[in-house]
Enzyme design. Structure first.
Site, short mmCIF file in Angstrom:
data_model
loop_
_atom_site.label_atom_id
_atom_site.label_comp_id
_atom_site.label_asym_id
_atom_site.label_seq_id
_atom_site.Cartn_x
_atom_site.Cartn_y
_atom_site.Cartn_z
N CYS A 178 7.68 -5.66 1.74
CA CYS A 178 7.29 -7.56 1.47
C CYS A 178 5.65 -7.41 0.66
O CYS A 178 5.45 -9.07 1.09
CB CYS A 178 6.29 -7.84 2.74
N HIS A 315 -1.27 -12.90 5.07
CA HIS A 315 -0.50 -11.79 5.42
C HIS A 315 0.39 -12.22 6.58
O HIS A 315 1.70 -12.91 7.19
CB HIS A 315 -0.02 -10.53 4.88
N GLU A 326 -5.26 -7.13 9.62
CA GLU A 326 -5.24 -7.99 8.61
C GLU A 326 -7.51 -8.82 8.48
O GLU A 326 -7.81 -8.86 8.08
CB GLU A 326 -4.47 -9.30 7.82
N LYS A 347 3.64 -17.92 6.56
CA LYS A 347 5.22 -18.01 8.01
C LYS A 347 5.28 -18.55 9.13
O LYS A 347 6.18 -18.29 9.06
CB LYS A 347 4.72 -16.61 7.78
N HIS A 352 9.15 -15.49 7.67
CA HIS A 352 8.55 -14.71 6.51
C HIS A 352 9.69 -13.87 5.70
O HIS A 352 10.60 -13.27 6.09
CB HIS A 352 8.19 -13.09 7.03
N PHE A 411 6.08 -2.81 4.21
CA PHE A 411 6.05 -1.05 3.85
C PHE A 411 5.94 -0.19 2.86
O PHE A 411 5.80 -0.62 1.89
CB PHE A 411 7.68 -1.04 4.72
#
Lengths: 424, 285
Positions: A178, A315, A326, A347, A352, A411
């Site tokens: 991502c 994010h 975060e 988002k 996302h 990831f």
């Protein structure tokens, strides 16, 4: 602060997103707090799977292109071609209609000895993480057997797009899950700084497939709020239950600032930082230090002090573990300055977009810089007390913004931060 | 603005490692973690990993051991991995199951373990590296893209060194609808350790040269590879990680230096020179 005229700037944008396929529409929906989510039901193998998702409308073929041939291309190719075309055109560069019925050979010279786009070497860097899996699935859904036959000659989407558009610069696909598109922007910026290209198309693409949806569902990463899809994506909210998948693509045209004479300049790409958690293939680290280091590295690269940051595009995907990690990283970096900096997660509106997320969120930062408004985090009704930030819930916030940063994590423990600075 | 006609830079090569394995050997390698993996790494870390990830770990392990690379240094290096068509076996098996049983049959490991980022992500965790990690290419041009991406970032970032790990299956797996292999594919990996700060003795270099002037634009993807003094004959049309693995292994055993060069679009030229066998190989001789 660094001299913006010496940097790399964004001179064009192209987009296919859940909030619209052109910049003005995207900006209007973003600042209005529009959710693009709806419920999609898959019925494969006799099993029903309903999920809230944010899909993008199919792009139309650019004027002068063979519309039938365009429509026959795989969806991911249509998205990237449409975005690249729009970004080049937005930057004032000519885009001759490509021959979409055949693919130019890599070793053959383009038909134009004089570069067709007005710039001799335009590169393309595309963030695209699960490209082969999606390609094989798409082919299989159409009755193909590419994955089983194992020819090994599969060209990447970036390569195919570069050939079709006659781009004379290098092409590259990058992936950090991502965080992919932030890396794409960074590679393009470096190519320009290093003199490898005169301009570079950078961004990301994500197309949703049934298997992709099932894989994330089985990971228990997705919101299951199908009774109220537009309230399903709720980053930083106490009642969040996972993220909402989004699809689309966004491409930015990068050029040297001193070569972009007379062109519209959206913003300067001022800095980039990256790190790895070295912790887990899926779950973000509890230790905020690696993500904090990515943010710090980006600010150092941009020569920006903490207090100069006017907006943080988080994010924050709407998962409890990720949002809290975060928030801890932001607190570690910004300390006492953090309560003054508006933070939002777009988002909540776009979903996302995975490999394309960072590119779409760079667009959101461009909107913020241009319109001097912070896009909201919609559905943020009960902020998670472990995410103590200066949230911008529900409605856009008028705010003076010269510097925006965009976090994208992925990831494999990837952490990235992009710094964008308002054009002088 | 005046620009020089050509730009270029080179990075010292501190060592390399290669590995290859057929599917039964990959299954065995899954059960063995390298000695340098952090102590808290679960023993099953590679259980769901892609075949290309498994051989990538073996190649990095061989590079570290053969060239006696200092662990404290290499753990600080960014990791660029350029797999080719990663996830084919897992993808094929998924399609077969999905057709019969739908969403519940799809493994949650499919995307985390079999995507373009998966090889670099796994190496990052095993090395305990907090430096950036990313995947590059995934397609037929993985060699050129991997080298170009690595050099771009090493030149642009203030990093002490970097890993480039290229992986592929050759021959590519031929699969039934159930995802069973009907041929004998082999997974290949090459790991190049680039050391800008001289933490290890250099054994070669990787360089990039680019013509700036438009008239110097080259449009082809030509490749020249040779193992000095006798040029090597290459069996495949395009540069492949498997081919480079074989060339490096041959250089290691013969003691002959290896030189390879790739000319990409826009006048970008990449050169690899691996000049001598490893200390471990010399000691064995």
């Amino acid at each position: 602060m660094a001299n913006a005229t010496a940097g790399v700037v964004i001179t064009g944008v192209g987009l296919v997103t859940p909030l619209g396929n052109d910049y003005p529409t995207f900006a209007a929906n973003l600042l209005a707090g529009t959710s693009a989510a709806r419920v999609l039901v898959d019925r494969d193998g006799g099993v029903e799977l309903a999920l809230p998702v944010c899909q993008a409308e199919d792009p139309v073929a650019p004027a002068g292109w063979d519309a039938a041939a365009f429509a026959a291309l795989p969806r991911s190719q249509r998205l990237v071609l449409a975005c690249c075309h729009a970004a080049l055109e937005d930057a004032g560069l000519a885009v001759p209609p490509p021959d979409l019925t055949s693919l130019p050979d890599a070793s053959s010279k383009p038909p134009h000895r004089s570069p067709p786009h007005g710039l001799p070497r335009i590169g393309l860097v595309l963030g695209s993480g699960g490209e082969m899996l999606r390609r094989w699935e798409g082919d299989w859904m159409q009755g193909g057997r590419e994955v089983f036959e194992g020819r090994g000659d599969e060209q990447t989407l970036a390569e195919l797009t570069g050939r079709r558009l006659g781009l004379a610069g290098p092409r590259l696909t990058v992936a950090a899950a991502c965080a992919s598109a932030n890396y794409a922007i960074e590679v393009g910026r470096r190519w320009i700084e290093q003199g490898l290209v005169d301009g570079c198309l950078v961004g990301g693409v994500e197309t949703l497939t049934a298997i992709c949806r099932a894989a994330f569902y089985n990971l228990r990463a997705l919101s299951r709020r199908t009774d109220d899809p537009q309230r399903a994506s709720r980053p930083f909210d106490r009642d969040r239950d996972g993220f909402v998948m989004g699809e689309g693509a966004a491409i930015l045209m990068l050029q040297r600032a001193d070569a972009a004479r007379g062109q519209r300049i959206y913003a300067e790409v001022a800095g980039f930082g990256a790190s790895s958690d070295a912790s887990h293939m899926i779950i973000p680290s509890n230790d905020p230090a690696p993500a904090a280091e990515a943010i710090r590295a980006a600010l150092r690269d941009a020569d920006v002090e903490f207090a100069e940051v006017d907006y943080i595009n988080a994010h924050a995907t709407s998962t409890p573990v990720g949002d809290r990690a975060e928030a801890r990283a932001l607190a570690e970096v910004f300390g006492t300055a953090l309560p003054q900096i508006p933070v939002s997660s777009t988002k909540s509106m776009t979903g996302h977009l995975l490999s394309a997320a960072a590119a779409v969120e760079a667009l959101a930062c461009l909107v913020a810089l241009e319109r001097q408004q912070v896009p909201p985090t919609i559905n943020l009704e009960h902020p998670d007390p472990e995410c103590a930030l200066r949230h911008v819930p529900q409605q856009a916030l008028p705010h003076a913004i010269d510097v925006a940063i965009s976090n994208s994590f992925g990831f494999g423990g990837s952490n990235t931060t992009l710094v964008l600075r308002k054009a002088a | 603005m005046d620009l020089p006609a050509e730009v270029g830079f080179a990075v010292p090569l501190a060592g390399w490692g290669v590995a290859w394995a057929d599917l039964p050997e990959v299954a065995a390698l899954r059960r063995v973690l390298p000695a340098w993996a952090p102590a808290q790494t679960p023993a099953h870390f590679l259980k769901h990993a892609d075949e290309q990830t498994v051989v990538a770990v073996a190649a990095v392990d061989r590079a570290i051991r053969q060239w006696e690379l200092p662990l404290e240094a290499v753990r600080q290096w960014p990791i660029v991995a350029a797999p080719q068509c990663v996830g084919r076996i897992a993808g094929a098996a998924t399609l077969g199951r999905f057709a019969r049983g739908g969403a519940p049959t799809v493994s949650p490991h499919l995307i985390p373990q079999h995507s373009l980022h998966s090889v670099s992500g796994a190496l990052s965790i095993l090395l305990g590296s907090r430096a950036p990690n990313l995947g590059i290419s995934g397609g037929a041009g993985a060699v050129e893209e991997g080298l170009l991406g690595l050099l771009t970032l090493v030149a642009g970032w203030n990093v002490p060194g970097a890993w480039l790990v290229g992986t592929a299956m050759e021959p590519e797996p031929q699969l039934t609808d159930e995802g069973q292999c009907v041929n004998q594919p082999r997974a290949w990996a090459v790991a190049l350790a680039l050391d800008r700060q001289g933490a290890a003795a250099a054994c070669g270099q990787l360089g990039l040269h680019a013509a700036r002037h438009p008239s110097a634009i080259l449009w082809s993807g030509a490749k020249e590879t040779s193992a000095d003094p006798a040029p090597a004959a290459l069996a495949v049309a395009g540069p492949r990680w498997a081919e480079l693995t074989r060339q490096l292994e041959a250089a290691q055993h013969s003691g002959r230096p290896l030189q390879a060069a790739w000319t990409l679009s826009a006048g970008v030229r990449i050169e690899l020179a691996a000049a001598c066998p490893s200390r471990a190989a010399r000691a064995a001789a």
